[in-house]
Design a protein around this motif. Structure first.
Motif, PDB file in Angstrom:
ATOM      1  N   GLN A 183       1.010  -1.319  -0.039  1.00 35.89           N
ATOM      2  CA  GLN A 183      -0.052  -0.020  -0.019  1.00 35.89           C
ATOM      3  C   GLN A 183       0.742   1.363  -0.037  1.00 35.89           C
ATOM      4  O   GLN A 183       0.424   2.268  -0.654  1.00 35.89           O
ATOM      5  CB  GLN A 183      -1.020  -0.010   1.331  1.00 35.89           C
ATOM      6  N   THR A 184       2.053   1.275   0.818  1.00 33.12           N
ATOM      7  CA  THR A 184       2.816   2.480   0.727  1.00 33.12           C
ATOM      8  C   THR A 184       3.581   2.755  -0.570  1.00 33.12           C
ATOM      9  O   THR A 184       3.321   3.935  -1.133  1.00 33.12           O
ATOM     10  CB  THR A 184       4.048   2.207   1.790  1.00 33.12           C
ATOM     11  N   ILE A 185       3.913   1.383  -1.244  1.00 30.91           N
ATOM     12  CA  ILE A 185       4.493   1.704  -2.600  1.00 30.91           C
ATOM     13  C   ILE A 185       3.611   2.417  -3.529  1.00 30.91           C
ATOM     14  O   ILE A 185       3.762   3.219  -4.610  1.00 30.91           O
ATOM     15  CB  ILE A 185       5.128   0.358  -2.974  1.00 30.91           C
ATOM     16  N   LYS A 186       2.141   1.808  -3.565  1.00 30.39           N
ATOM     17  CA  LYS A 186       1.307   2.233  -4.399  1.00 30.39           C
ATOM     18  C   LYS A 186       1.116   3.670  -4.188  1.00 30.39           C
ATOM     19  O   LYS A 186       0.847   4.458  -5.051  1.00 30.39           O
ATOM     20  CB  LYS A 186      -0.233   1.467  -4.382  1.00 30.39           C
ATOM     21  N   VAL A 187       0.638   4.241  -2.867  1.00 31.04           N
ATOM     22  CA  VAL A 187       0.369   5.751  -2.624  1.00 31.04           C
ATOM     23  C   VAL A 187       1.761   6.453  -2.940  1.00 31.04           C
ATOM     24  O   VAL A 187       1.529   7.443  -3.663  1.00 31.04           O
ATOM     25  CB  VAL A 187       0.225   5.716  -1.212  1.00 31.04           C
ATOM     26  N   GLN A 188       2.713   6.017  -2.697  1.00 31.77           N
ATOM     27  CA  GLN A 188       4.003   6.739  -3.347  1.00 31.77           C
ATOM     28  C   GLN A 188       4.122   7.107  -4.751  1.00 31.77           C
ATOM     29  O   GLN A 188       4.335   8.135  -5.231  1.00 31.77           O
ATOM     30  CB  GLN A 188       5.164   6.230  -2.738  1.00 31.77           C
ATOM     31  N   LEU A 189       4.059   6.105  -5.491  1.00 31.35           N
ATOM     32  CA  LEU A 189       3.997   6.175  -7.065  1.00 31.35           C
ATOM     33  C   LEU A 189       2.811   7.069  -7.211  1.00 31.35           C
ATOM     34  O   LEU A 189       3.033   7.770  -8.329  1.00 31.35           O
ATOM     35  CB  LEU A 189       3.867   4.842  -7.659  1.00 31.35           C
ATOM     36  N   ARG A 190       1.774   7.078  -7.016  1.00 28.76           N
ATOM     37  CA  ARG A 190       0.602   7.749  -7.334  1.00 28.76           C
ATOM     38  C   ARG A 190       0.871   9.339  -6.958  1.00 28.76           C
ATOM     39  O   ARG A 190       0.561  10.196  -7.462  1.00 28.76           O
ATOM     40  CB  ARG A 190      -0.682   7.289  -6.197  1.00 28.76           C
ATOM     41  N   ALA A 191       1.538   9.639  -5.658  1.00 28.24           N
ATOM     42  CA  ALA A 191       1.817  10.989  -5.181  1.00 28.24           C
ATOM     43  C   ALA A 191       3.005  11.596  -6.103  1.00 28.24           C
ATOM     44  O   ALA A 191       2.867  12.647  -6.263  1.00 28.24           O
ATOM     45  CB  ALA A 191       2.338  10.910  -3.793  1.00 28.24           C
ATOM     46  N   LEU A 192       3.767  10.502  -6.593  1.00 29.00           N
ATOM     47  CA  LEU A 192       4.754  10.962  -7.621  1.00 29.00           C
ATOM     48  C   LEU A 192       4.082  11.314  -9.147  1.00 29.00           C
ATOM     49  O   LEU A 192       4.982  11.754  -9.789  1.00 29.00           O
ATOM     50  CB  LEU A 192       5.897   9.943  -7.759  1.00 29.00           C
ATOM     51  N   GLY A 193       2.973  10.934  -9.473  1.00 25.19           N
ATOM     52  CA  GLY A 193       2.327  11.287 -10.470  1.00 25.19           C
ATOM     53  C   GLY A 193       2.523  10.272 -11.605  1.00 25.19           C
ATOM     54  O   GLY A 193       2.494  10.635 -12.712  1.00 25.19           O
ATOM     55  N   LEU A 194       2.998   8.890 -11.079  1.00 18.60           N
ATOM     56  CA  LEU A 194       3.335   8.056 -12.100  1.00 18.60           C
ATOM     57  C   LEU A 194       2.264   7.342 -12.353  1.00 18.60           C
ATOM     58  O   LEU A 194       2.059   6.717 -13.628  1.00 18.60           O
ATOM     59  CB  LEU A 194       4.536   7.033 -11.590  1.00 18.60           C
ATOM     60  N   ILE A 195       1.258   6.980 -11.600  1.00 17.47           N
ATOM     61  CA  ILE A 195       0.231   6.059 -11.869  1.00 17.47           C
ATOM     62  C   ILE A 195      -1.145   6.685 -11.370  1.00 17.47           C
ATOM     63  O   ILE A 195      -1.228   7.619 -10.501  1.00 17.47           O
ATOM     64  CB  ILE A 195       0.271   4.768 -11.115  1.00 17.47           C
ATOM     65  N   ALA A 196      -2.592   6.311 -11.806  1.00 26.32           N
ATOM     66  CA  ALA A 196      -3.876   6.798 -11.575  1.00 26.32           C
ATOM     67  C   ALA A 196      -4.536   5.765 -11.556  1.00 26.32           C
ATOM     68  O   ALA A 196      -4.409   4.679 -12.253  1.00 26.32           O
ATOM     69  CB  ALA A 196      -4.070   7.807 -12.319  1.00 26.32           C
ATOM     70  N   ARG A 197      -5.692   5.756 -10.731  1.00 27.46           N
ATOM     71  CA  ARG A 197      -6.548   4.944 -10.821  1.00 27.46           C
ATOM     72  C   ARG A 197      -7.328   5.038 -12.302  1.00 27.46           C
ATOM     73  O   ARG A 197      -7.708   6.039 -12.639  1.00 27.46           O
ATOM     74  CB  ARG A 197      -7.710   5.097  -9.876  1.00 27.46           C
ATOM     75  N   SER A 198      -7.455   3.824 -12.900  1.00 24.99           N
ATOM     76  CA  SER A 198      -8.471   3.791 -14.122  1.00 24.99           C
ATOM     77  C   SER A 198      -9.814   4.291 -14.032  1.00 24.99           C
ATOM     78  O   SER A 198     -10.602   3.634 -12.971  1.00 24.99           O
ATOM     79  CB  SER A 198      -8.400   2.399 -14.772  1.00 24.99           C
ATOM     80  N   GLU A 199     -10.306   5.042 -14.949  1.00 24.65           N
ATOM     81  CA  GLU A 199     -11.655   5.526 -15.050  1.00 24.65           C
ATOM     82  C   GLU A 199     -12.622   4.754 -16.050  1.00 24.65           C
ATOM     83  O   GLU A 199     -13.653   5.133 -16.356  1.00 24.65           O
ATOM     84  CB  GLU A 199     -11.677   6.977 -15.343  1.00 24.65           C
ATOM     85  N   LYS A 200     -12.072   3.581 -16.571  1.00 24.60           N
ATOM     86  CA  LYS A 200     -12.809   3.049 -17.514  1.00 24.60           C
ATOM     87  C   LYS A 200     -14.129   2.641 -16.988  1.00 24.60           C
ATOM     88  O   LYS A 200     -13.982   2.010 -15.695  1.00 24.60           O
ATOM     89  CB  LYS A 200     -11.911   1.784 -18.123  1.00 24.60           C
ATOM     90  N   THR A 201     -15.328   2.593 -17.631  1.00 24.38           N
ATOM     91  CA  THR A 201     -16.492   2.248 -17.024  1.00 24.38           C
ATOM     92  C   THR A 201     -16.525   0.481 -17.147  1.00 24.38           C
ATOM     93  O   THR A 201     -15.960  -0.060 -18.115  1.00 24.38           O
ATOM     94  CB  THR A 201     -17.728   2.684 -18.045  1.00 24.38           C
ATOM     95  N   ARG A 202     -16.950   0.145 -15.821  1.00 20.74           N
ATOM     96  CA  ARG A 202     -17.132  -1.389 -15.830  1.00 20.74           C
ATOM     97  C   ARG A 202     -18.742  -1.748 -15.191  1.00 20.74           C
ATOM     98  O   ARG A 202     -19.364  -0.849 -14.950  1.00 20.74           O
ATOM     99  CB  ARG A 202     -16.285  -1.791 -14.688  1.00 20.74           C
ATOM    100  N   SER A 203     -18.729  -3.007 -15.266  1.00 21.04           N
ATOM    101  CA  SER A 203     -20.314  -3.483 -14.896  1.00 21.04           C
ATOM    102  C   SER A 203     -20.187  -3.440 -13.514  1.00 21.04           C
ATOM    103  O   SER A 203     -19.153  -3.074 -12.427  1.00 21.04           O
ATOM    104  CB  SER A 203     -20.088  -5.003 -15.085  1.00 21.04           C
TER     105      SER A 203
END
Length: 358
Positions: A296-316
């Motif tokens: 979770q820490t790695i994920k949050v850090q990469l998000r804070a660095l602007g490298l990753i983002a949650r996908s906004e693709k529409t799903r069921s």
């Protein structure tokens, strides 16, 4: 938006009344607005200044010339010639229509003096050096004016006039300009986001800085089937952590998929060191897993660095999983970390090896 064009019609008047009517009809059929000396309103300004203003407001200028030179102005030339010269000097799109045989024009509609005839001849010769057409009858004149003006409009488009209710009002224009500026700002921001981290990221751990990650693994002693769980830490850099999972997010990736890639990284970076440890000598090592908190820490850090983002693709509705994707900046960083560059030294080694085998 439909445009209408204003056309200045220049000619002598009394001898060409019928011809001018044909021309006016032709212009009106083309949805053009004719202007000419006989249409001028009363004004306190001098006649010539008024003529010049009307010519300036017009989109096109046409000249009709037959057997008369016209009324003489203060400079000794006719107002018709003065208008023609002014239209040329001001760059107005101009076309002239000359009677094909002015000698056949009846005496009442021709110059009676030698001086007038000479000036008409000289004027006609100068006009023929520019764009001009010829005519014999009023009906032919109307027809040739219509065809010629259509061609002139196509070849030399003018500003034209539109109805006021077809124009955007001032508020709509200002709103359009504001929206255009906003679009430009967003385009600039998008371009910047592809090459730089978000604001505030400079104060975060990143790049080649190391980060301690706790992980566990199973170790099975030689000759046995039961394994024991061990735990340890390893210190990858943030670039190594991101590079291990970035390709999975070129489209998008699930959280279990990302964690599985980081688990593999833990095993790949530590297995040789663990196998060299006396306590684990000859043990079979498997099932490397980083801690859930560390993930979770790695994920949050990469998000804070602007490298990753949650996908906004529409799903069921049934799909409650979380998916992650690369940002434009993350895609650029991934390319720098994972793309293979030319290795000139490696090619030299191959050449030396081939040469040695010979």
């Amino acid at each position: 938006m439909e445009k209408r064009y204003q056309v200045f019609v220049s000619s002598t008047f009394r001898d060409l009344e019928h011809e001018r009517q044909e021309v006016m009809h032709a212009l009106l059929e083309l949805d053009c607005m004719p202007s000419g000396m006989e249409l001028f309103p009363a004004a306190n300004e001098s006649q010539w200044n008024l003529i010049k203003k009307v010519i300036d407001d017009c989109d096109y200028y046409i000249l009709i010339l037959a057997g008369r030179y016209g009324s003489i102005g203060p400079d000794g030339i006719s107002y018709t010639e003065m208008e023609y010269r002014y239209a040329l000097e001001s760059g107005k799109p101009t076309i002239a229509f000359l009677h094909r045989d002015p000698g056949k024009v009846i005496a009442d509609k021709s110059e009676s003096t030698d001086e007038g005839k000479a000036k008409l001849k000289a004027f006609r010769e100068s006009v023929e050096k520019k764009l001009c057409k010829h005519w014999d009858s009023p009906q032919e004149l109307g027809s040739v004016v219509s065809r010629s003006l259509i061609q002139l409009i196509k070849s030399t488009p003018a500003v034209g006039w539109v109805r006021a209710n077809e124009l955007a009002d001032r508020e709509a224009t200002m709103e359009l300009l504001q929206l255009r500026r906003k679009v430009e700002e967003l385009q600039t921001e998008i371009a910047r986001s592809r090459t730089s981290a978000p604001k505030g990221a400079e104060g975060l751990a990143q790049g080649d800085e190391e980060h301690s990650v706790r992980y566990s693994f199973n170790a099975t002693p030689p000759g046995e089937y039961r394994s024991t769980t061990w735990s340890a830490t390893f210190n990858p850099t943030w670039n190594e952590l991101f590079a291990s999972i970035a390709p999975l997010m070129i489209q998008e990736a699930t959280e279990p998929g990302l964690k599985s890639a980081l688990d593999s990284l833990a095993g790949n970076m530590t297995i040789e060191r663990l196998q060299a440890d006396k306590k684990l000598a000859r043990h079979s090592l498997a099932s490397f897993r980083i801690g859930q908190d560390d993930f979770q820490t790695i994920k949050v850090q990469l998000r804070a660095l602007g490298l990753i983002a949650r996908s906004e693709k529409t799903r069921s509705v049934k799909d409650s999983g979380t998916y992650w994707t690369l940002t434009p900046y993350g895609d650029e960083v991934m390319t720098q970390l994972r793309a293979i560059r030319k290795n000139h030294d490696a090619s030299s080694d191959v050449e030396e090896l081939v040469e040695g085998e010979e």
